[in-house]
Design a protein around this motif. Structure first.
Motif, PDB file in Angstrom:
ATOM      1  N   ALA A 107      -0.922  14.659  11.691  1.00  0.00           N
ATOM      2  CA  ALA A 107       0.383  14.033  11.916  1.00  0.00           C
ATOM      3  C   ALA A 107       0.787  13.165  10.732  1.00  0.00           C
ATOM      4  O   ALA A 107       1.972  13.059  10.395  1.00  0.00           O
ATOM      5  CB  ALA A 107       0.352  13.205  13.193  1.00  0.00           C
ATOM      6  N   ASP A 108      -0.202  12.573  10.069  1.00  0.00           N
ATOM      7  CA  ASP A 108       0.027  11.682   8.926  1.00  0.00           C
ATOM      8  C   ASP A 108       0.109  12.462   7.616  1.00  0.00           C
ATOM      9  O   ASP A 108      -0.278  11.959   6.564  1.00  0.00           O
ATOM     10  CB  ASP A 108      -1.110  10.650   8.880  1.00  0.00           C
ATOM     11  N   ASN A 109       0.596  13.695   7.683  1.00  0.00           N
ATOM     12  CA  ASN A 109       0.776  14.551   6.511  1.00  0.00           C
ATOM     13  C   ASN A 109      -0.509  14.698   5.709  1.00  0.00           C
ATOM     14  O   ASN A 109      -0.527  14.601   4.474  1.00  0.00           O
ATOM     15  CB  ASN A 109       1.907  14.024   5.609  1.00  0.00           C
ATOM     16  N   ALA A 110      -1.608  14.962   6.450  1.00  0.00           N
ATOM     17  CA  ALA A 110      -2.918  15.183   5.835  1.00  0.00           C
ATOM     18  C   ALA A 110      -3.343  14.018   4.948  1.00  0.00           C
ATOM     19  O   ALA A 110      -4.023  14.200   3.938  1.00  0.00           O
ATOM     20  CB  ALA A 110      -2.951  16.492   5.047  1.00  0.00           C
ATOM     21  N   SER A 111      -2.932  12.809   5.344  1.00  0.00           N
ATOM     22  CA  SER A 111      -3.307  11.579   4.621  1.00  0.00           C
ATOM     23  C   SER A 111      -2.899  11.627   3.148  1.00  0.00           C
ATOM     24  O   SER A 111      -3.593  11.095   2.272  1.00  0.00           O
ATOM     25  CB  SER A 111      -4.819  11.310   4.742  1.00  0.00           C
TER      26      SER A 111
END
Length: 269
Positions: free
Chosen positions: A156-160
């Motif tokens: 969800a966090d754009n793959a960190s």
């Protein structure tokens, strides 16, 4: 999961990015969150960045190597979108002020000269479609408090995604053994990690093919000119003001990076 909740999680993560204030793990608050839900939240978060003026310039693969999986407690790869606001070239001053809890990793970046539309893409297709490869750094960051993530949180966090730095030394993957080439990562003059391309799903081109096929099944192609980060060949390395890093890939060359908070940069001038 409702579209309203999907958007709310994406908005939370975008706001955390802008304000540099992490949020509680999504999976702690909602154990029913699926990976599919998380990718929908990622899409909304990235759409917020695009609406703010950024453009999508590539893709990244995350959590491909065992050291990174063990550090993060996730056990399968994920992917994120690269935007223009993340991109840097070797020699740029890398400002940590916009990040929350960064770590450095070293990897190989592919720059494409042709589109790739999966599924059905092989590692050889990736090599043929690549214009050049460069050593690079990714400074990963998490908008999730204290990196307390499960796979759904980082997806969800754009793959960190944090920022990335492309080296100036370009190589032809048709003339390099990118699978067996060794990688050495130095921090402030000391070797802090070593690896090889084979650590990334058996080879960086394999990892890029996996991503092309995974995204192709979702109707998302790779476009000519895009940057594809193939996954970390090193462990995650802590980063602080003034740190200097060098990533060297055998047969290709090196990428150098210095990081410093903007306040310190101003003081230096």
């Amino acid at each position: 999961m409702s579209s309203e909740k999907i958007r709310r999680y994406g908005d939370e993560l975008y706001d955390a990015l802008v304000t540099r204030t992490p949020v509680a793990p999504l999976t702690d608050r909602d154990p029913t969150l699926t990976i599919e839900d998380a990718y929908r939240s990622q899409r909304h978060m990235v759409e917020r960045r695009v609406l703010a003026g950024e453009t999508i310039i590539g893709k990244k693969i995350g959590a491909t190597s065992k050291p990174v999986q063990e550090r993060l407690g996730v056990h399968q790869p994920d992917f994120g979108q690269l935007t223009s606001g993340m991109a840097h070239r070797e020699g740029d001053a890398i400002d940590l002020s916009g990040l929350i809890q960064p770590f450095v990793e070293a990897e190989l970046a592919f720059v494409l000269k042709e589109d790739l539309n999966g599924p059905g893409i092989t590692a050889m297709d990736v090599i043929r479609a690549t214009d050049y490869v460069v050593p690079c750094f990714e400074i990963v960051d998490s908008r999730i408090d204290d990196w307390k993530i499960k796979i759904q949180d980082t997806v969800a966090d754009n793959a960190s995604c944090g920022v990335f730095v492309l080296g100036n030394t370009r190589g032809d993957p048709r003339k390099l053994d990118i699978t067996l080439a060794g990688m050495v990562l130095e921090k402030n003059g000391d070797v802090c990690a070593t690896g090889a391309g084979a650590a990334v799903q058996g080879g960086p081109a394999n990892a890029v093919a996996w991503l092309a096929n995974t995204l192709g099944a979702l109707g998302i192609p790779f476009k000519a000119g895009e940057v594809i980060l193939s996954g970390s060949q090193s462990a995650l390395i802590p980063v602080a003001d003034g740190d200097e890093f060098v990533c060297t890939i055998g047969g290709l060359g090196s990428c150098r990076m210095t990081v410093m908070r903007k306040e310190a940069v101003w003081q230096a001038h």
